[in-house]
Design a protein around this motif. Sequence first.
Motif, PDB file in Angstrom:
ATOM      1  N   GLN A   1       9.255  -4.166  -1.331  1.00  0.00           N
ATOM      2  CA  GLN A   1       7.729  -4.121  -0.223  1.00  0.00           C
ATOM      3  C   GLN A   1       6.671  -3.665  -1.562  1.00  0.00           C
ATOM      4  OE1 GLN A   1       8.427  -0.587   2.520  1.00  0.00           O
ATOM      5  NE2 GLN A   1       6.532  -1.525   3.490  1.00  0.00           N
TER       6      GLN A   1
ATOM      7  N   ARG B   1       3.857  -6.770   8.449  1.00  0.00           N
ATOM      8  CA  ARG B   1       4.817  -5.949   8.515  1.00  0.00           C
ATOM      9  C   ARG B   1       4.948  -4.908   7.413  1.00  0.00           C
ATOM     10  NH1 ARG B   1       7.442  -5.676  13.127  1.00  0.00           N
ATOM     11  NH2 ARG B   1       9.557  -4.445  12.573  1.00  0.00           N
TER      12      ARG B   1
ATOM     13  N   MET C   1       1.632  -2.465   5.828  1.00  0.00           N
ATOM     14  CA  MET C   1       1.397  -1.587   6.938  1.00  0.00           C
ATOM     15  C   MET C   1       2.006  -0.599   6.850  1.00  0.00           C
ATOM     16  SD  MET C   1       0.775  -3.311  10.778  1.00  0.00           S
ATOM     17  CE  MET C   1       2.188  -3.190  11.105  1.00  0.00           C
ATOM     18  N   THR C   2       3.474  -0.402   6.680  1.00  0.00           N
ATOM     19  CA  THR C   2       4.307   0.185   7.033  1.00  0.00           C
ATOM     20  C   THR C   2       4.171   0.982   5.211  1.00  0.00           C
ATOM     21  OG1 THR C   2       6.344  -1.121   6.090  1.00  0.00           O
ATOM     22  CG2 THR C   2       5.774  -0.562   8.436  1.00  0.00           C
TER      23      THR C   2
ATOM     24  N   LYS D   1       1.702   1.196   3.568  1.00  0.00           N
ATOM     25  CA  LYS D   1       0.570   1.896   3.186  1.00  0.00           C
ATOM     26  C   LYS D   1       0.357   3.284   4.306  1.00  0.00           C
ATOM     27  CE  LYS D   1      -3.119  -0.331   5.733  1.00  0.00           C
ATOM     28  NZ  LYS D   1      -4.013  -0.852   5.686  1.00  0.00           N
ATOM     29  N   VAL D   2       1.458   3.033   5.336  1.00  0.00           N
ATOM     30  CA  VAL D   2       1.770   4.493   5.694  1.00  0.00           C
ATOM     31  C   VAL D   2       3.157   5.763   4.885  1.00  0.00           C
ATOM     32  CG1 VAL D   2       2.573   5.683   7.483  1.00  0.00           C
ATOM     33  CG2 VAL D   2       1.371   3.844   8.099  1.00  0.00           C
ATOM     34  N   PHE D   3       3.698   4.853   3.984  1.00  0.00           N
ATOM     35  CA  PHE D   3       4.472   5.656   3.398  1.00  0.00           C
ATOM     36  C   PHE D   3       3.243   6.195   2.668  1.00  0.00           C
ATOM     37  CE2 PHE D   3       7.276   5.661  -0.503  1.00  0.00           C
ATOM     38  CZ  PHE D   3       8.582   6.296   0.049  1.00  0.00           C
TER      39      PHE D   3
ATOM     40  N   LYS E   1       0.920   6.769   2.013  1.00  0.00           N
ATOM     41  CA  LYS E   1      -0.394   7.501   2.503  1.00  0.00           C
ATOM     42  C   LYS E   1      -0.059   9.463   2.293  1.00  0.00           C
ATOM     43  CE  LYS E   1      -5.006   7.563   4.359  1.00  0.00           C
ATOM     44  NZ  LYS E   1      -4.275   9.051   5.573  1.00  0.00           N
ATOM     45  N   ARG E   2       1.917   8.686   2.984  1.00  0.00           N
ATOM     46  CA  ARG E   2       2.087  10.271   3.219  1.00  0.00           C
ATOM     47  C   ARG E   2       2.799  11.070   2.165  1.00  0.00           C
ATOM     48  NH1 ARG E   2       8.525  10.946   6.356  1.00  0.00           N
ATOM     49  NH2 ARG E   2       8.919   9.620   3.974  1.00  0.00           N
TER      50      ARG E   2
ATOM     51  N   LYS F   1      11.172   1.642   8.887  1.00  0.00           N
ATOM     52  CA  LYS F   1       9.904   0.828   8.814  1.00  0.00           C
ATOM     53  C   LYS F   1       9.743  -0.034   9.913  1.00  0.00           C
ATOM     54  CE  LYS F   1      11.405  -2.409   4.884  1.00  0.00           C
ATOM     55  NZ  LYS F   1      10.599  -2.759   3.662  1.00  0.00           N
ATOM     56  N   GLU F   2      11.326  -0.674  10.266  1.00  0.00           N
ATOM     57  CA  GLU F   2      11.174  -1.340  10.852  1.00  0.00           C
ATOM     58  C   GLU F   2      10.426  -0.575  12.949  1.00  0.00           C
ATOM     59  OE1 GLU F   2      12.536  -4.726  11.558  1.00  0.00           O
ATOM     60  OE2 GLU F   2      12.653  -3.857   9.021  1.00  0.00           O
TER      61      GLU F   2
ATOM     62  N   LEU G   1       8.507   1.513  12.688  1.00  0.00           N
ATOM     63  CA  LEU G   1       6.908   1.776  12.138  1.00  0.00           C
ATOM     64  C   LEU G   1       6.567   0.783  12.643  1.00  0.00           C
ATOM     65  CD1 LEU G   1       5.319   4.228  11.205  1.00  0.00           C
ATOM     66  CD2 LEU G   1       5.972   2.645   8.841  1.00  0.00           C
ATOM     67  N   ALA G   2       7.252  -0.404  11.862  1.00  0.00           N
ATOM     68  CA  ALA G   2       5.834  -1.585  11.876  1.00  0.00           C
ATOM     69  C   ALA G   2       5.637  -2.001  13.719  1.00  0.00           C
ATOM     70  CB  ALA G   2       6.758  -2.028  11.076  1.00  0.00           C
ATOM     71  N   ASP G   3       6.902  -1.666  14.479  1.00  0.00           N
ATOM     72  CA  ASP G   3       6.345  -1.914  15.979  1.00  0.00           C
ATOM     73  C   ASP G   3       5.812  -0.982  16.281  1.00  0.00           C
ATOM     74  OD1 ASP G   3       8.158  -3.980  15.562  1.00  0.00           O
ATOM     75  OD2 ASP G   3       9.652  -3.281  16.486  1.00  0.00           O
TER      76      ASP G   3
ATOM     77  N   LEU H   1       3.329   0.731  15.044  1.00  0.00           N
ATOM     78  CA  LEU H   1       1.731   0.470  14.703  1.00  0.00           C
ATOM     79  C   LEU H   1       1.247   0.018  15.344  1.00  0.00           C
ATOM     80  CD1 LEU H   1       1.926   1.111  10.396  1.00  0.00           C
ATOM     81  CD2 LEU H   1       1.455   2.894  12.030  1.00  0.00           C
ATOM     82  N   VAL H   2       1.677  -0.964  16.347  1.00  0.00           N
ATOM     83  CA  VAL H   2       0.583  -1.674  17.187  1.00  0.00           C
ATOM     84  C   VAL H   2       0.731  -1.340  18.487  1.00  0.00           C
ATOM     85  CG1 VAL H   2       1.945  -3.510  15.373  1.00  0.00           C
ATOM     86  CG2 VAL H   2       3.262  -3.422  17.233  1.00  0.00           C
TER      87      VAL H   2
ATOM     88  N   GLU I   1      12.114  11.127  11.028  1.00  0.00           N
ATOM     89  CA  GLU I   1      11.679  10.511   9.890  1.00  0.00           C
ATOM     90  C   GLU I   1      10.145   9.774  10.756  1.00  0.00           C
ATOM     91  OE1 GLU I   1      11.674  10.873   6.769  1.00  0.00           O
ATOM     92  OE2 GLU I   1      11.064   8.757   6.345  1.00  0.00           O
TER      93      GLU I   1
ATOM     94  N   LEU J   1       6.244   9.820   9.234  1.00  0.00           N
ATOM     95  CA  LEU J   1       5.683   8.675   8.855  1.00  0.00           C
ATOM     96  C   LEU J   1       4.112   8.242   9.531  1.00  0.00           C
ATOM     97  CD1 LEU J   1       8.126   6.558   7.816  1.00  0.00           C
ATOM     98  CD2 LEU J   1       6.309   7.719   6.811  1.00  0.00           C
TER      99      LEU J   1
ATOM    100  N   ALA K   1      -0.237   8.002  10.043  1.00  0.00           N
ATOM    101  CA  ALA K   1      -0.828   6.948  10.078  1.00  0.00           C
ATOM    102  C   ALA K   1      -2.337   6.549  10.039  1.00  0.00           C
ATOM    103  CB  ALA K   1       0.116   6.036  10.756  1.00  0.00           C
TER     104      ALA K   1
END
Lengths: 177, 841
Positions: A132, A162, A165-166, A168-170, A172-173, B16-17, B19-21, B23-24, B47, B51, B55
Motif C-alpha cells: 500500500q 481501494r 482511498m484507505t 489517504k485516511v491512514f 491523514k490520521r 482497511k477492508e 474502511l474501504a467499504d 468510505l463509499v 480502529e 480512522l 476521513a
Amino acid sequence: MENPIPTILDAQIQSEVIYAELKRLAAAHMRRERGDHTLSATALVHETYLKLAKSNLDWRSRAQFFGLATSAMRHILIDYANAHRAEKRGGEWLKLTITGAMSEIDKIAAEVHDVLELNEALLTLQQIDPRQARVVELRFFGGLSIEETAETLNLSVATIKREWMTAKVFLKRQLNT
Amino acid sequence: MITNKTNQADLWRRAKEVLADALVLPSAERPDFVMTRCKDDAELKIEVMSLLSHAKNSTDFIEAPALESIHGRRAEDVTFAQDKKYVGARIGAYILSGEIGRGGMGVVYRAMRADGAYEQQVAVKLLKQNFASDKDTRRMTRERQALAQLNHPNIARLIDGGNLDDGMPYLVMEYIEGTQIDFYCRTNNLSMFDRIKLVRQVCAAVQSAHQQLLIHRDIKPANILVNTEGQPKLLDFGIARLIDISRDANQTQDMLSPFTPRYASPEQMRGERVSVATDVYGLGLLLYELLAGASPYQRIASGDVSTASDAIEVVLADPLRRASEVARASTAARSDISGGNSDFNMLNGDIDIILLKACAKLPSERYQTVAQLDQDLQRWLEGRPILARTPTWHYTFKKFVARHRAVSAMAVVAFAAIAIGVVSTISQKRKTEARYTEVRQLANSLIFKYYNKIQELPGSSAVRKELAAEGLTFLDSLAAESGSDKVLAIEIADGYRQLMIVLFNGHSLPHLGDKMGAASAAKKAYALLEPVIRKEPNNNAANGVLAELDNETGVILAQENPVEGLARIEGAIQRYAEILKRDPTNKDAAFKLVQTHFSVVASAMNSRLPAEKFTADAVAAFKQWLSNRMDEQPVQELNTLIVRTQFRQAFANKNYADALKYIDDEIAGLSKLLALKVNENSVVLQGHVNAAWAAKGVVLIDDNRAAEAIAALNKSSTQMKQMLAIDGGNVNTQLRIARNATHLGKALLLQNETKGAALAFGTSADEYEKLRGKDVPAYVYPQQAEALWRAAKANDALNENANAHRYANALILFAQERSNIFEKQPGQNWLIDAKAIAIKR
C-alpha cells in the motif's frame, strides 16, 4: 563489435541512472520554471523516460521504469525538502524553489514541512503494509494516475482505488495525531 | 516488537477492508455499517471508527503529487475544471452567481445573499489548498477572525469564511467595483499631487490595520481598486498570509507573468519574516510606479526579466533608480501625468529620497511605519522639509525593530505602534492636547508593559537590554519636548523611575544589572521632578512619583549605607502620609504607604538592624489601611470570617470576654456590609447578623448575664420573624427562630422565670414541629429533641400536665424516628424523663 553496454542493467545501476537523470531534469525545471505552465512529476518522469529510452539502456518494461523512477523521485523531493528546510534563510535551494508568487514563501515552507511529515507517515505505513505504501509512493511522489499505478504494480484498478482511498485516511490520521 | 508490528499490520489489513467499504457510503450510514461489520471485534471497531474520524476533508488530500505541492501549485486546470459545479451553490448566506476571476490559488465568484434580506453583493473566494490538516484549518480560522475585525472604509472587508462540505476553504469578502489604481491614474490623467493623495489614503488604511497588528503582505496595484467616487479600496488584506492569491480576481493582468514577484519585498524573497516595513516597501513601490511610470529596477522596466528567479535576483541585488530620472526617461510618465513636464519636474530630490527610503532593500533602512511615510508625503505636499532627510531620534526604534525581527512579528508591530505614537506626538506639534496625552500614554505603557511580556520569552535578555535603551531614548526625546508641561514632566519622571527598576533594583524584581544606568535614570527623574515640586510643593502627583523614587533609591542606598537609606525610605513614607492628608481618597498613595513601610522592614533586616519596631509600625500601617477599606465588600467578608472563627475559638475556650468582643466586631462588620447599597436587601447578610445576635445571646447565657442574653436573643428573633415575612419558606430562618426560643427559655430559667421559660421551650418545640416534612441538617435533630425535653420538663415542673404530656409523648414518638440520638447521653436521659412524665397521671 556489439554494443558493450548490456541491454538489461541490474536494478541498482538502473535506479542510479534514473535518479541522476531525474534530478538533473527536476533541477533544471525548478530553476527555469515559470508560472505559465505546470511542472508535473508525471511530465518529469516521462521526460526522463524518453531521454533514457533514446540511450542504449533498456528496461524489462515501462512499468518497471515507472517503479524505479518513482522511488528516485521520492528521494529527490525529500532531499529537496530537507535542504529547503535547512536553508530557509537563503541559499541556492531556496531560490530554486521560488517559481511562483513570492508572497507564497511562507506557504511553501509549510508545504515542504508537510511533504516531510507525509514522508514520515508513509514510512509508518511502509512498516505495516509495504504494498500500500508503494501505491502512495507511485501516486504522490511519482505523480502516476490510478491506471498507471495499477499497470506498474500489476494490480487491478479497483484494488488500487481501494488501497489509495484507505491509505489517504491512514496517512491523514497519522498526520493529525 | 515483532509481535507488535505483526499485530499492527494485521489490524490494519482487517481495518482497511471495512474502511474501504465504509468510505463509499454516505457518512451518516458509516457508523451503523461499521458496527454491523465488526460484530464483536471491539478492537477492530475502535480502529475503524478512529480512522473514519479522519476521513473528513480527505477528498483532495495528497491528490496533487508532491512536486506540485512543493511548488505551491497544482495541476489547477484539472481540478478547477469541476468548478462550474459551484455556480448556483449556496455558501453560508450567499448564492454564487458567477465567476468573476480566477488565479493560481483559487476562483472568485460574485455572490448575492440567498435570503434576499437586503441587497448585498459579495465576492466569494474558493481557495485551493493542498494540505488542509486540522492544524492548518485552525490556524486559518484564527487568522480569519483577526482579519474580520478589520473595519476601515478603504479596506475591503472580510465578511465571513469557512470550509465547504468537501473541505475547500472559502472567504466571503466585500464586493468592490472599481478600477485598478494604476489604470485609474492613467485613464484619469491624475496629477502627481492627486496620485500622492490617493496613495496617502491607502497609507491611512494600511496604518490603521497595522495598529491592529495586521500586515497586508501583498500591496500592489492589482490589489487596489478605485471606485467611482475616487476612493481607493485595498483588497485581500492579510489574505497573502491566509493563502496566497497572487493572480487575483477582477484585477487586470500584470505586464509580466502573473507570478512575477515584482512587488514582493526583498525580505519576502529571502524567506524572512514580514513586518510593517514590508507594507512600507509595497506602498513605496506602488507610489514609485504611479509617479515614475515604471519600475525602479532597470531590468524589470526594460522587460529583460522574464522568469521569477531573475526577478528575485533583480529585486535583491539591483540598485533602485531615482524616480525623477525614471520619470524624465519614461515616455509613459510624460504622456499620462497631467501637467506634463512642469509636473513631473517636481519629482525632485525630496520625493526621490522618500521613495528610495520607502523601497530600501533592508527593512531597517525604510520608514519604520507607514505613518512615517505618510507624514513625509504630507510634508512634501505642504512643501515642508521631509523627515527622511534629517536623522531623528526614532532611528533607534527603527534599528531595534530591524534587529529583532526574529523575536516575533508581534513585537515588531508593537514597537511600530510605539513609533507611530511617538512620531505623531512629537512631530505633529500636539495638534490637540487630548490626543497628545492619549498617544503618550499608549507609547509609555507599551514600552513597559511589553518589557514584562518579553521577559517571558526565552533568551530575551539582549532584547530587554535593547528595549531599556530604546525606552531611555524615548524618554529623553520626550523630556526634551516636555518644556513647561508639568504633567508631562511628572509622567516622564515616572517613566525614568520604571526604567531604573528595569536596569537595577533593590527588590527581587528582574533587572539588567546596570546600577550606573539606573542611577542615571533616577537622576533624570529627580531633575524633572525638582522644578515641579519647587513651584508646587503640594502637587500630589509629583510627590507620589518622588516618594516612589525615594523608596526605590533608598532601598539601593540602604545596601551600602543603612542609616541614610532607611532615612530616605522613611521620608517616602512621610511624603505618602502628606499626600493622604491632602487627599484622603488617594488609594494608590494609601497602598504604597504600607508597601513602603515594608521596604523599611526589609532593608533594616537585610542590614541586620533591629526591625521589631519597624515591623510593628508596618503592621499598624497595614491595619490602618485595612480599616479604611472595611467598606469594601471582599475585605469585609473576609474580615467577618476571621472574626467569626476567632469568636468560636474564644467561646470554645470559655473565654467569654473575648468571645463577646469578637461577636460584637462581627455584628459591627456585618452591619457595615449591610449598609452598602448593593447589600441593602441581602437575605444572606441579614441572616448572618441575626445568627450573630443569637450567638451573642448564647455566650451571655453561659456567662450568666440573663437580661442581656434575653435582649440579644429577642433582637435576633424579631429580625428573623421580619425576614420570614419577606422570605417565607426559608427553612434556615425557621430553624433559627426555633433554636432562639430554646435559648430564650434557658435565659429565662436563669432569671427563675419558669413560666416564661416553659412557654419559650414550648414555642421552640412547636416551631421545630412546623418543619416536619422538610429536610433539615442533621445537627437540628438533637436540638429538636432538646426543645421537646425542656418543654416537657418545664411544663411538668409547673404542673401544666396537659402540655407536659403532650411534649413528653412527642419526644417519645420522635425517639422512634431518630433512635440514634437517644442511644447516648444526654438523649438517653431525655427519653427516660419523657417516659416518666408520660406515665404520670
